[in-house]
Design an enzyme around this catalytic site. Sequence first.
Site, short mmCIF file in Angstrom:
data_model
loop_
_atom_site.label_atom_id
_atom_site.label_comp_id
_atom_site.label_asym_id
_atom_site.label_seq_id
_atom_site.Cartn_x
_atom_site.Cartn_y
_atom_site.Cartn_z
N GLY A 31 0.78 -1.43 -0.20
CA GLY A 31 -0.05 -0.11 -0.17
C GLY A 31 0.86 1.22 -0.17
N ALA A 35 3.96 6.44 -7.76
CA ALA A 35 4.32 6.15 -9.12
C ALA A 35 4.95 5.11 -9.59
CB ALA A 35 4.97 7.26 -9.82
N HIS A 37 4.71 2.18 -7.92
CA HIS A 37 3.77 0.94 -7.62
C HIS A 37 2.89 1.13 -9.06
CE1 HIS A 37 4.60 1.52 -3.50
NE2 HIS A 37 4.77 0.35 -3.46
N GLY A 147 9.60 -4.12 -8.49
CA GLY A 147 10.34 -2.89 -8.69
C GLY A 147 11.98 -3.18 -8.49
N LYS A 149 13.97 -0.98 -7.61
CA LYS A 149 14.63 -0.55 -6.25
C LYS A 149 15.04 -1.34 -5.18
CE LYS A 149 12.42 1.95 -3.37
NZ LYS A 149 12.89 1.37 -2.04
N LEU A 184 11.71 6.71 -5.99
CA LEU A 184 10.38 6.85 -5.16
C LEU A 184 10.04 5.54 -4.11
CD1 LEU A 184 7.79 7.85 -7.75
CD2 LEU A 184 8.95 9.19 -6.19
#
Length: 285
Positions: A31, A35, A37, A147, A149, A184
């Site tokens: 949750g 951007a 996600h 992602g 990241k 992010l």
Amino acid sequence: METVSEIPALRKLVDAQRKQNASIGFVPTMGALHAGHVSLIEAARRDCDFVVVSIFVNPTQFGPSEDFEKYPRVVEQDLAQCHKAGADLVWLPTTEIMYPENFSTCVTVKTLSQVLEGKTRPDHFEGVTTVVTKLLLSCLPDVAYFGAKDYQQQAIVRRMCLDLNIPVEIKTCPIIRDTDGLALSSRNAYLSESERESALSLSRALILAEELVNAGETDLNQLKAEMQQLISSTPLLKLDYATIVDADTLEEISTPQPAMVALVAAYAGATRLIDNCPLSVDSAQ
């Protein structure tokens, strides 16, 4: 877009799509969607016929002194973003559903979980791999989206699926950055204005690594030292690591390899941030 909580309801809807030969894409999240996600949901939408997003703040991947209680929970905003990005189904399991009474099983990927983040957060990846196993087996998608990241996380999940014969393709999507270069993260919301400014040193250290490799630097120990110095000398930052590893094994390396990644981690105030950048072997030659 539909929402469900219980696993049988999730499976019923997914099975109905399978009977129509639909491909299933799955985006697991905690949750507080941003951007990054959204880009995963959009990638799943492009690739697959039916897109499932899970929202579950997993308690087992937080350490005793970490931010489980204050982790942002904004479900209505998240649902709106899921709908806008093209999700067909949002799964909202509770802790009681994911970890029922007498739950006593854990999934561990040994070697990859013991380095980098695993050194600082020793129980983190066991929590991640256990919950991701449950999420994947509950939904059984064709493709799951992660992602880049969280580079170590996606590498561990990929290894886990291979080792356990979980029939799900793991697709890693690019890091999404703010206009100032900061990767992010839901945790960016914790940063004060001055902490956020200092946090930019993480991406600057990665840019430095990339520039030095592009310029022909082959002494990776020297390169690591310069990354570490840049972050350590930044006010409000506490360096955890700044290193270069083999892209597959995550082993630290001293000389250029065909596939390598620069990874950094630091605390900006009380907030832990991570970032990474792949380094091209072609540039190192």
